[in-house]
Scaffold this motif. Sequence first.
Motif, PDB file in Angstrom:
ATOM      1  N   SER A   1       0.831  -1.205   0.000  1.00 45.45           N
ATOM      2  CA  SER A   1       0.000   0.000   0.000  1.00 45.45           C
ATOM      3  C   SER A   1       0.864   1.252   0.000  1.00 45.45           C
ATOM      4  CB  SER A   1      -0.920   0.001   1.222  1.00 45.45           C
ATOM      5  OG  SER A   1      -0.154   0.077   2.414  1.00 45.45           O
ATOM      6  N   LEU A   2       0.261   2.346  -0.409  1.00 47.73           N
ATOM      7  CA  LEU A   2       0.997   3.605  -0.504  1.00 47.73           C
ATOM      8  C   LEU A   2       1.413   4.113   0.872  1.00 47.73           C
ATOM      9  CD1 LEU A   2       1.990   5.468  -2.725  1.00 47.73           C
ATOM     10  CD2 LEU A   2      -0.146   6.753  -2.561  1.00 47.73           C
ATOM     11  N   ILE A   3       0.523   4.000   1.864  1.00 48.11           N
ATOM     12  CA  ILE A   3       0.854   4.502   3.196  1.00 48.11           C
ATOM     13  C   ILE A   3       1.978   3.673   3.813  1.00 48.11           C
ATOM     14  CG2 ILE A   3      -1.023   3.145   4.216  1.00 48.11           C
ATOM     15  CD1 ILE A   3       0.481   6.442   5.536  1.00 48.11           C
ATOM     16  N   PHE A   4       1.952   2.351   3.617  1.00 53.08           N
ATOM     17  CA  PHE A   4       3.033   1.545   4.187  1.00 53.08           C
ATOM     18  C   PHE A   4       4.345   1.803   3.451  1.00 53.08           C
ATOM     19  CE2 PHE A   4       5.648  -2.212   4.844  1.00 53.08           C
ATOM     20  CZ  PHE A   4       5.617  -2.287   6.229  1.00 53.08           C
ATOM     21  N   ASN A   5       4.269   2.082   2.164  1.00 54.38           N
ATOM     22  CA  ASN A   5       5.477   2.432   1.415  1.00 54.38           C
ATOM     23  C   ASN A   5       6.107   3.691   1.989  1.00 54.38           C
ATOM     24  OD1 ASN A   5       7.393   2.403  -0.802  1.00 54.38           O
ATOM     25  ND2 ASN A   5       6.216   4.098  -1.636  1.00 54.38           N
TER      26      ASN A   5
END
Length: 536
Positions: free
Chosen positions: A198-202
């Motif tokens: 996911s973008l937030i975890f990235n």
Amino acid sequence: MPYIDSQAISLLLSILSSGSTASRTAFVPPPPYLALAATLAVHPTTTTRSKPEEYRQASNSALQLLKLINKLVGPLGGGFGTAFVFDRYANLRNGGRYAADGDASKSGGISHMQMDPLNLDLAQGNSLWSHAEDFWQVVGWALNCSVLHPKRWTRWYLFLQFMCDILEDDWREREKQFKATPANSTKSNKSCSVLTESLIFNYISTTSSYTGRDRRILKAIFADGSQTSINEYREVFNNELKELLKDTDQMSGRKGDVNIDEGAYGDYLDGADYEEEEELDAIPKPSGGPDIAEPSRAKRQRRSTRKKAEANAIFSEPGDEAPISAKYDKLDHLGSLQSLTIRQRLLHLLSCVSNTIPEHFMSLDKLYSFYVEFIRHLPLPTFQLLVSPSVLTHFPPACQTTLCEMLLFNLLENAAPGSSEKYLSQNKLERCFLPFASNTNSMIDNAKVSILLESLIRLLAANGLLLARPTLTAAVEEGIGHRAEKAQNDLKRSHNKKLTEEFGWVWLIESGERMVYLVNKIIPKEPAREYIVLEP
């Protein structure tokens, strides 16, 4: 600055707004164009320092384009995971900005034929993604602007609002996929790859950190415009705060006639940047003439002295002079409600990640311990806005309740008993929280305890979990009296402390009155018990 065609962006907007889903997907721009659009939305040369009207229109259209793509095809279909990559250091490691076509699906994007960077300065070295160290530098700097630089904050707010939208949408979509995936037959757990991509975890895992990843993230979300925060989260673009001059020809701005022989200098000696080269005291005064030297000296303050005074006024920490308005009655300690909304949305996102994949981030208890650390000492108005369930609504009731409970565990006196109950209930509220005061005699701390208890009452009542009964009324009244009595025991009061106590006393009394009103007038009463009388 290359020419930016806002008409082309408008045409693309009209195409995406019509047609079927398949045709819309076909017209989604490749990742390099999406990255450029994001840069156009916030770059100073196309926003606050934009001279041609064409650039300002392109900036607004670019942001509208990004929002429309997210609305029509979503973050995964739009390829935002491939486009929104901070590559200030990635280029040095990987030799390129964008993934190859074969890797596009891995990062959540769609396959595009054209993946080469655009031959534009704003798409390469001068882009948002090349200037910022990571996402959290953008967050920290933007939220510093919400306190110090309102003009820049206007643009950064729109960008962060959009980023929160795609981060939340991306996480929700992936969470649905994760829940729909059957568990591995050979293992008891599922693969978390769909969530870790996911973008937030990235953005969490690629944090550029010198003092610890987790603390850097939280410090960015709570950036307050202080000197420490400015040093850690500096401006993203070069000379970002520089504004466009209305007239670059300074000579054309001079007024008045100039005649050196007659002593007429126009307004050349009236500017704030004028600095005397000689000591005024060394100039002889005409005999019997007026004293003209001292008024001139008083009027012309040197630029360096003035700038130093302005810097001290901006960056002085609240409480250095300790006026009440600077420390406790400061409504914009963390910026406006818009700024607090962005902060709360990011905190909720982190909470979702921690709750779902703690093994890859941090446990929920540890995360909320960070929240307590950063919220515990905030001025009362900002503290109340963050913990109240009726002002900022981006924290679900369960998260809000957990935050209030953990803050109370940090603030309450030692006499308050513990509880083995995992979730908040009316019995737990009456027994462990309501009757007790702060662990200090501070009026401010006791007011914060009262505000937290009021928030818990509202949260339980809103979910139908609270009934007005004698034990609740007794616990509320006992706690109000206990907190007021303890706050009055602090006898070492300087003048400034008296002011802060008067301010805290108002909040303490008003919060107690609201709790009494809620219990007596708003919360439904517990139904009377029916007793069966047995005849002899």
